[in-house]
Design a protein around this motif. Structure first.
Motif, PDB file in Angstrom:
ATOM      1  N   LEU A 136      94.075  48.001  37.572  1.00  0.00           N
ATOM      2  CA  LEU A 136      94.642  46.651  37.609  1.00  0.00           C
ATOM      3  C   LEU A 136      93.617  45.631  38.101  1.00  0.00           C
ATOM      4  CD1 LEU A 136      98.186  47.388  39.089  1.00  0.00           C
ATOM      5  CD2 LEU A 136      97.618  46.765  36.736  1.00  0.00           C
ATOM      6  N   ASN A 188      92.203  42.445  36.051  1.00  0.00           N
ATOM      7  CA  ASN A 188      92.361  41.090  36.602  1.00  0.00           C
ATOM      8  C   ASN A 188      91.025  40.381  36.801  1.00  0.00           C
ATOM      9  OD1 ASN A 188      95.153  41.261  36.688  1.00  0.00           O
ATOM     10  ND2 ASN A 188      95.193  42.012  38.790  1.00  0.00           N
ATOM     11  N   ASP A 223      94.960  53.808  40.074  1.00  0.00           N
ATOM     12  CA  ASP A 223      95.897  52.878  39.424  1.00  0.00           C
ATOM     13  C   ASP A 223      95.611  51.438  39.820  1.00  0.00           C
ATOM     14  OD1 ASP A 223      97.104  55.023  38.203  1.00  0.00           O
ATOM     15  OD2 ASP A 223      98.800  55.102  39.591  1.00  0.00           O
ATOM     16  N   LYS A 224      95.366  51.235  41.105  1.00  0.00           N
ATOM     17  CA  LYS A 224      95.058  49.890  41.599  1.00  0.00           C
ATOM     18  C   LYS A 224      93.672  49.447  41.121  1.00  0.00           C
ATOM     19  CE  LYS A 224      98.570  49.195  44.628  1.00  0.00           C
ATOM     20  NZ  LYS A 224      99.566  50.140  44.265  1.00  0.00           N
TER      21      LYS A 224
END
Length: 185
Positions: free
Chosen positions: A94, A98, A90-91
């Motif tokens: 992201l 980004n 999940d990280k």
């Protein structure tokens, strides 16, 4: 932060097969699906390593430039997400969004792919030719978070230019230096 060097897989090694989940697209990505017509870059990275963070913008710049020249790119994180949750899928998704990664960011939960490539650190760079034979492994350039050398991507760029121009890379190939891969116990 402890400095760990790459293991320097022997040149000419055939790229080990993988089929791993891409945290960006939520689909599986195989070696064959990301293979470039001129060559392929396989990078072992992670979200939290200061060495990777230091080079992220240059990695993106190089990928954007060389994807247009027939080089395939993929990044793989093999860190133990149970002990390092900031490196979980999940990280990773992201982080990739980004940082505007123009390549898949795969999660190697079993760590089998990192072991197959004899990966040791993040970042760890591997360049394979159009036949998926290893032509370069090592560092992006001489810049590190604790030195004042500019980030140029010189070593990786030179290796890619040699592939595209069908020239032998006679430059010294220096190991990458970074954080150790966080292996499961």
């Amino acid at each position: 932060m402890a400095d760990t060097a790459s293991n320097m897989l022997p040149l000419g090694t055939k790229a080990p097969f993988f089929d791993l989940p891409d945290t960006i697209s939520d689909s599986c990505v195989s070696l064959e699906s990301i293979k470039g017509t001129s060559g392929t870059v396989i990078m072992f990275i992670c979200n939290h390593c200061p060495f990777v963070i230091h080079l992220n913008s240059e990695i993106v710049s190089i990928a954007n430039q060389y994807l247009k020249k027939g080089i395939g790119f993929v990044a793989i994180s093999s860190n133990d997400a149970n002990k390092f949750p900031q490196d979980g899928p999940d990280k990773m998704k992201l982080h990739a969004i980004n940082e505007e990664y123009p390549f898949p960011y795969l999660y190697d939960e079993s760590q089998a792919t990192a072991k197959a490539y004899n990966a040791a650190c993040t970042p760890d760079f591997y360049v394979f030719d159009k036949d998926l034979k290893l032509s370069y492994r090592g560092q992006l350039d001489d810049s590190r978070p604790r030195n004042s050398l500019p980030i140029t991507g010189r070593d990786l760029r030179h290796a890619l230019d040699c592939l595209i121009e069908n020239k032998e890379n006679n430059s010294i190939q220096k190991p990458s230096i970074g954080c150790s891969i966080k292996w499961k116990q």
